[in-house]
Design an enzyme around this catalytic site. Structure first.
Site: not given
Length: 347
Positions: A35, A190, A197, A200, A206
């Site tokens: 991370e 995104c 889109c 998506c 959305c």
DNA sequence: AACACGGGGTG
DNA sequence: CACCCAGTGTT
């Protein structure tokens, strides 16, 4: 469970990444290292470093007791070196204050150097399956679009809303898949520019998509007002010609011809006399002109003047230009605009 | 040449 | 809480 979470988990299982080296373990140390490396750094850049780092420092203890030079060498090329220093420092903290065991308490994780709320949440989820949410730049963008959250996400109020929204969307099951999906979805579908889109699965959820505001969200950082400067340009005319001055090579309009500028707090007629040795009288004012550069706005006050008497000799950087000369095409835009204005007036 | 970015630091 | 920074990649 929110429809968003359900769909995101389903999306993750098909399109997300499952085979990355740090996804094959629940060791909090391994998750933590990954991370930190992934902060502001792309997966493709991290993979090689992660393997070499974990081979050399397989445990918190081995990292903690390593010389700092050794740690930095294994970070060399990744950038943001304070991440490596903080990692090293936190490993020693864990040895000293937690008996060498990575803490499970969220507040304790977050208090380690280099770990903020978002990174603490990622480790909590992947290593301990605790219900926490991340909120990095990708996730902010996804959620701002999903709920059409207006305002720049860097604003404390907006960021707070996004944290609350992120928490409210957390599923009770499949938490790691959901969080991984949140990361991968923002990174690959995104995206900030040219989001896909059409591919998506969230079109129905959305709000930005439904309001056709995807390209406008999240709102960008408000840029501070650019400074305004003021100048007065002398338009000295004589016998159908006008006086131009070649500008210094440095600075705006470097090397281009422009009107002589009047020094601040100087009176145009006096400057014409003192600097150029010209007797002149003011003509009727022309309208003020604004010109916008990238980093400032310039208010240009034109001051038309009529030469009286004979022309003095001039240095090279000053010359008379016939009002209809083709050179006018090569002048800076506002200067050309002023010339045009002048030609349309009665002079 | 400006913007974006997670965390740290300061007031 | 408000604000700014460092350091690197992207637009």
């Amino acid at each position: 469970m929110s429809v968003f979470a359900e769909k995101l988990i389903a999306w993750q299982q098909v399109h997300g990444r499952h085979d990355l080296p740090w996804q094959q373990t629940r060791d909090p140390y391994a998750v933590w290292v990954s991370e930190i490396m992934l902060q502001q750094t792309q997966v493709s850049a991290v993979i090689g470093y992660y393997g070499r780092f974990m081979a050399r420092f397989p445990t918190i203890a081995s990292l903690a007791e390593a010389p700092q030079d050794d740690v930095m060498q294994h970070w060399s090329g990744l950038g943001y070196y304070s991440r490596a220093r903080n990692l090293h420092h936190a490993a020693q903290t864990i040895m000293r204050e937690h008996g060498g065991i990575f803490p499970q308490d969220f507040a304790q994780i977050q208090s380690l150097k280099g770990i903020g709320r978002s990174t603490a949440a990622a480790v909590s989820v992947f290593a301990f399956q605790q219900p926490q949410t991340i909120l990095d730049g990708n996730v902010k963008r996804v959620l701002a679009r999903l709920h059409a959250v207006d305002g720049w996400p860097g604003l404390p109020l907006i960021e707070k809303r996004l944290w609350v929204l992120a928490e409210s969307l957390l599923p009770e099951k499949n938490l790691p898949a959901y969080i991984q999906g949140l990361m991968d979805f923002g990174a690959t579908l995104c995206t900030r520019s040219k989001p896909r889109c059409q591919d998506c699965p969230m079109q129905g959820e959305c709000q930005a998509f439904q309001q056709q505001r995807v390209a406008q969200l999240p709102a960008s950082k408000p840029r501070k007002a650019i400074p305004e400067r003021q100048t007065t340009m002398l338009m000295i005319m004589d016998a159908g010609e006008i006086l131009l001055e070649k500008r210094p090579d440095k600075g705006i309009w470097g090397g281009l011809w422009s009107f002589p500028e009047c020094k601040p707090d100087q009176i145009p007629v006096q400057q014409a006399e003192q600097r150029y040795g010209m007797q002149a009288e003011s003509l009727e004012d022309l309208p003020v002109l604004w010109h916008t550069f990238t980093h400032f706005k310039l208010e240009i006050t034109p001051q038309p003047l009529q030469l009286i008497g004979k022309r003095p000799g001039l240095p090279q950087h000053l010359q008379w230009l016939p009002l209809n000369d083709a050179i006018a095409a090569a002048l800076p835009t506002p200067v050309r605009t002023l010339l045009k204005t002048l030609q349309q007036s009665r002079y």
